[in-house]
Design a protein around this motif. Structure first.
Motif, PDB file in Angstrom:
ATOM      1  N   LEU A 201       0.836  -1.196   0.000  1.00  0.00           N
ATOM      2  CA  LEU A 201       0.000   0.000   0.000  1.00  0.00           C
ATOM      3  C   LEU A 201       0.866   1.240   0.000  1.00  0.00           C
ATOM      4  N   SER A 202       0.222   2.333  -0.301  1.00  0.00           N
ATOM      5  CA  SER A 202       0.889   3.626  -0.207  1.00  0.00           C
ATOM      6  C   SER A 202       0.771   4.145   1.224  1.00  0.00           C
ATOM      7  N   ASP A 216     -11.278  -6.586  -0.396  1.00  0.00           N
ATOM      8  CA  ASP A 216     -11.195  -6.972  -1.806  1.00  0.00           C
ATOM      9  C   ASP A 216     -10.412  -8.281  -1.969  1.00  0.00           C
ATOM     10  N   LEU A 217      -9.339  -8.458  -1.185  1.00  0.00           N
ATOM     11  CA  LEU A 217      -8.613  -9.737  -1.231  1.00  0.00           C
ATOM     12  C   LEU A 217      -9.505 -10.894  -0.794  1.00  0.00           C
ATOM     13  N   GLY A 228      -5.152  -9.639  -8.869  1.00  0.00           N
ATOM     14  CA  GLY A 228      -4.686  -8.340  -9.326  1.00  0.00           C
ATOM     15  C   GLY A 228      -3.187  -8.324  -9.554  1.00  0.00           C
ATOM     16  N   PRO A 229      -2.709  -7.357 -10.365  1.00  0.00           N
ATOM     17  CA  PRO A 229      -1.277  -7.337 -10.709  1.00  0.00           C
ATOM     18  C   PRO A 229      -0.379  -6.933  -9.554  1.00  0.00           C
ATOM     19  N   SER A 230      -0.884  -6.184  -8.571  1.00  0.00           N
ATOM     20  CA  SER A 230      -0.028  -5.712  -7.479  1.00  0.00           C
ATOM     21  C   SER A 230       0.058  -6.691  -6.322  1.00  0.00           C
ATOM     22  N   ALA A 231      -0.667  -7.798  -6.342  1.00  0.00           N
ATOM     23  CA  ALA A 231      -0.670  -8.768  -5.242  1.00  0.00           C
ATOM     24  C   ALA A 231       0.285  -9.909  -5.557  1.00  0.00           C
ATOM     25  N   ILE A 232       0.846 -10.468  -4.503  1.00  0.00           N
ATOM     26  CA  ILE A 232       1.714 -11.638  -4.638  1.00  0.00           C
ATOM     27  C   ILE A 232       1.114 -12.773  -3.820  1.00  0.00           C
ATOM     28  N   LEU A 243       7.721  -7.774  -2.965  1.00  0.00           N
ATOM     29  CA  LEU A 243       6.478  -7.021  -2.762  1.00  0.00           C
ATOM     30  C   LEU A 243       6.747  -5.555  -3.059  1.00  0.00           C
ATOM     31  N   LEU A 244       6.115  -5.023  -4.128  1.00  0.00           N
ATOM     32  CA  LEU A 244       6.284  -3.639  -4.541  1.00  0.00           C
ATOM     33  C   LEU A 244       4.946  -2.926  -4.483  1.00  0.00           C
ATOM     34  N   VAL A 245       5.017  -1.594  -4.323  1.00  0.00           N
ATOM     35  CA  VAL A 245       3.782  -0.809  -4.262  1.00  0.00           C
ATOM     36  C   VAL A 245       3.146  -0.743  -5.637  1.00  0.00           C
TER      37      VAL A 245
END
Length: 731
Positions: A201-202, A216-217, A228-232, A243-245
């Motif tokens: 997260l930001s 949402d998860l 989603g693309p931002s989840a691992i 893990l990147l923002v």
């Protein structure tokens, strides 16, 4: 008058750039009026369409709503007034999943989002089983082994805490929110029984946005959607992705950075002795001109050395290898004399006693005189005067105490023993050899055997005068110094084989024959052992297996029990017999499974009173035929005969398991005891959804399942047939 229709789509999980791109592409395709709003990570897309009639407006608006929903994908969670919290709660209630929080901070975030929604306590425990329960709160911690394996990894530590809370609360999902730490951005994590999912997260987002990310998860996990693309995703305790923002903030390719002085307000005058300082920041240098490389200067001037350079030496002529110079014959005689003296002084050196010459001196002188006379007869002309010989080197004087060396035949010229032969006789012998018929193969063999003949015939007395011989130390036989005449040699025996090459070939053949005989003996022994083992396994099993065409009759049941009893008497691992009405049955073993039998994998729950699932590993051929709907209809009901009880089953689903490594992979072996309502519902729903065709049979509540699973699969999948125990059929 135009009629207006308006619809609202709700989206979560896409970035603002992705949302703007989708909206712009839709407007370029001629979409109706679109408006975009955002709050706490949720996006509201308002679609407003106008048409002459209300029906046309509704149709036009619905068309674009469906287009946009397809483009948003799993990120679109609802319409109109449906919030993300309500959508996540509906998904958890639909799939009968329970969500818990591993700590109080995460519980407050979720509680504020779900409190006030109807039936929210059925999907979220509000901390009653985790952080509000003192007994469980003390036990919610990451395992020590996990912390030692991944020291300083906050994601693995959070996954360990979530997994601990999941097991203590007997829940389906456990959530954790982790604020920012040194080297790690804030993130949310959702752990389930199949693994963990995390999303960075930001640091500037609100508490409601954090809760929305967790919900949402949970919604996507419950409905089996893409995260989603931002989840691992990873398994706690195993290596995980980075893990990147987001992708923003990464250096863009093609940009060159330089340091420019920042614009700053006027400063007071700096003292002369004060150091010069300024602030700098990286700024893209767009107006920098490419610099051309400077041309290399041509060297000029004269280089002077302090001393002259050495000139290369003139090449020397190559010596002739045939131009040999020796010390003369006198030096060789002195060397032999010196070696003889050393051997007499030192008894350990027997250099001159290595051979004994039995040729008399008088015979040698007579032979030399005959050779000289023959040369004079052949060459009547006087020889020209010889060239002057070079003066010999000065000879060193030998020591006075050296004894006189023994006489050697090498001191004089070697006599020519062929001088007395008649050339006419030699020419006549050569012509006779040319006219002679060719030799046969047997004669060549006899000649070859004579070369390798043993020394037995050399010592025989032929009645001839003794010839001069040379004796070597270490040998038992004496060889003649002068070859015997061919007529004096004995012919080899016709029936004796003295050829050593043939003897070696015969020995090799005997060795190969011995190896072949040994290999045949070993194979025969293995065949006998295999036959004995097979006889031991089948000995005493005199009862034949029942024919499947008699299935369902009393005769079939009697013969099946007799066959099972006879087989179990010989092999104690045989515990049952699985019979089908349309194909041959197979024996059931305990432990390891033979290629043509079945075996119970794991725990046998057939006698349990609670709902359960027992897995029976079967031969691949028997289950592969059941994937055909016609064959399945003939074998929908089958029977399992055990030593003390008989079970009748009806198949409800035929399906393939997921490939190994697939996310959310379904494996029947992981479902044993199904006393928990959620586990029972998940198992029964999964087998029905994965069935290859409609079997016409539906499992009820609190059923006892038996799953037949193949042992070999294709591409990591296995064929499974799940059946339910028929009521009042256990005998």
């Amino acid at each position: 008058m135009l009629q207006i229709q308006m619809r609202i789509l709700r989206v979560f999980g896409l970035s603002k750039a992705e949302m703007n791109s989708i909206i712009e592409n839709a407007q370029a395709e001629g979409s109706p009026s679109l408006r975009l709003q955002e709050r706490d990570g949720e996006y509201l897309v308002c679609v407003q369409a106008s048409a002459p009639t209300q029906a046309m407006a509704d149709e036009y608006c619905e068309k674009w709503v469906q287009k946009l929903r397809t483009r948003f994908g799993d990120a679109c969670y609802g319409f109109e007034d449906t919030t993300l919290a309500q959508a996540a709660l509906d998904a958890l209630l639909k799939k009968r999943r329970l969500l818990v929080a591993a700590d109080e901070a995460t519980g407050r975030l979720l509680g504020n989002a779900l409190r006030g929604l109807q039936h929210s306590e059925a999907a979220f425990d509000f901390g009653n089983q985790t952080y509000l329960n003192p007994a469980n709160a003390r036990r919610i911690a990451a395992p020590e082994a996990l912390l030692k394996k991944f020291p300083g990894d906050m994601v693995q530590a959070a996954a360990g805490r979530a997994q601990s809370a999941l097991l203590l609360a007997n829940a389906d999902y456990a959530a954790v929110y982790m604020p920012a730490t040194v080297g790690q951005a804030p993130f949310v994590l959702l752990c389930s029984r199949i693994g963990a999912a995390a999303c960075a997260l930001s640091p500037e987002i609100s508490d409601m946005a954090i809760a929305n990310h967790i919900l949402d998860l949970a919604r996507r996990r419950a409905l089996g959607m893409h995260l989603g693309p931002s989840a691992i995703t990873f398994k706690p305790g195993r290596e995980r992705p980075l893990l990147l923002v987001s992708g923003e903030g990464q250096p863009r390719p093609g940009f060159r950075f330089t340091l420019r002085r920042k614009a700053a307000p006027a400063k007071p005058e700096v003292k002369p002795n004060a150091p010069d300082s300024y602030d700098a920041e990286p700024v893209p240098d767009y107006d920098a001109q490419p610099t051309e490389p400077k041309p290399q200067a041509t060297p000029t001037g004269t280089i002077t050395f302090e001393r002259p350079i050495a000139q290369p030496a003139a090449p020397q002529p190559t010596p002739d290898p045939l131009d040999l110079r020796t010390a003369g014959p006198q030096a060789a005689a002195e060397a032999r004399a010196r070696r003889a003296a050393e051997s007499e002084l030192d008894p350990d050196l027997e250099l001159c006693a290595t051979r004994t010459i039995k040729i008399s001196r008088a015979d040698l002188e007579q032979a030399m005189a005959a050779q000289q006379a023959a040369k004079q007869q052949e060459q009547p002309n006087p020889e020209p005067p010889a060239a002057p010989q070079p003066e010999p080197l000065p000879e060193p004087e030998p020591p006075a105490n050296l004894p006189k060396p023994k006489a050697s035949i090498l001191d004089d010229d070697i006599p020519d023993f062929s001088a007395g032969l008649d050339p006419a006789a030699l020419e006549a012998a050569r012509k006779a050899d040319e006219k002679a018929p060719p030799r046969s193969t047997d004669e060549f063999q006899r000649a070859a055997s004579q070369l390798f003949e043993d020394d037995e015939d050399d010592g025989e007395d032929d009645g001839e005068d003794e010839e001069p011989t040379v004796t070597f130390p270490g040998r038992s036989k004496a060889k003649p110094a002068v070859p015997r005449p061919l007529a004096a040699k004995q012919e080899p025996k016709q029936d004796a084989i003295h050829n050593r090459s043939l003897a070696m070939i015969e020995r090799a053949e005997r060795r190969h024959r011995r190896k072949a005989i040994a290999a045949v003996a070993v194979i025969a022994l293995l065949v006998l052992v295999g036959a004995a083992v097979l006889l031991g396994l089948t000995r005493g099993c005199t009862v034949k297996a029942p024919a499947y065409k008699n299935y369902g009759t009393e005769q079939f049941d009697t013969q099946a029990q007799a066959y099972l009893k006879s087989a179990a008497a010989e092999n104690e691992k045989i515990i049952g017999y699985l019979a089908f009405p349309g194909q041959n049955g197979q024996l059931v073993y305990s432990g390891s499974q033979p290629g043509d039998g079945a075996a119970i994998s794991g725990t046998n729950y057939l006698n349990a009173s609670m709902p359960s699932n027992t897995v029976l590993s079967c031969a691949d051929a028997s289950l592969a035929s059941l994937t055909n709907q016609t064959n399945f209809s003939q074998n929908a009901e089958f029977t399992l005969y055990l030593s003390d009880v008989t079970y009748h089953f009806r198949a409800v689903a035929v399906y393939n398991t997921d490939a190994a490594g697939t996310e959310n992979a379904f494996t029947p072996a992981s479902y044993g005891e199904l006393s928990d309502y959620y586990s029972y519902a998940e198992f029964s729903q999964s087998i029905k959804e994965r069935s290859l065709f409609d079997t016409g049979n539906t499992p009820g509540d609190k059923e006892t399942f038996l799953t037949l699973m193949s042992t070999g699969g294709t591409n990591g999948t296995f064929v499974c047939v799940t059946a339910v125990l028929l009521p009042d059929q256990a005998q």
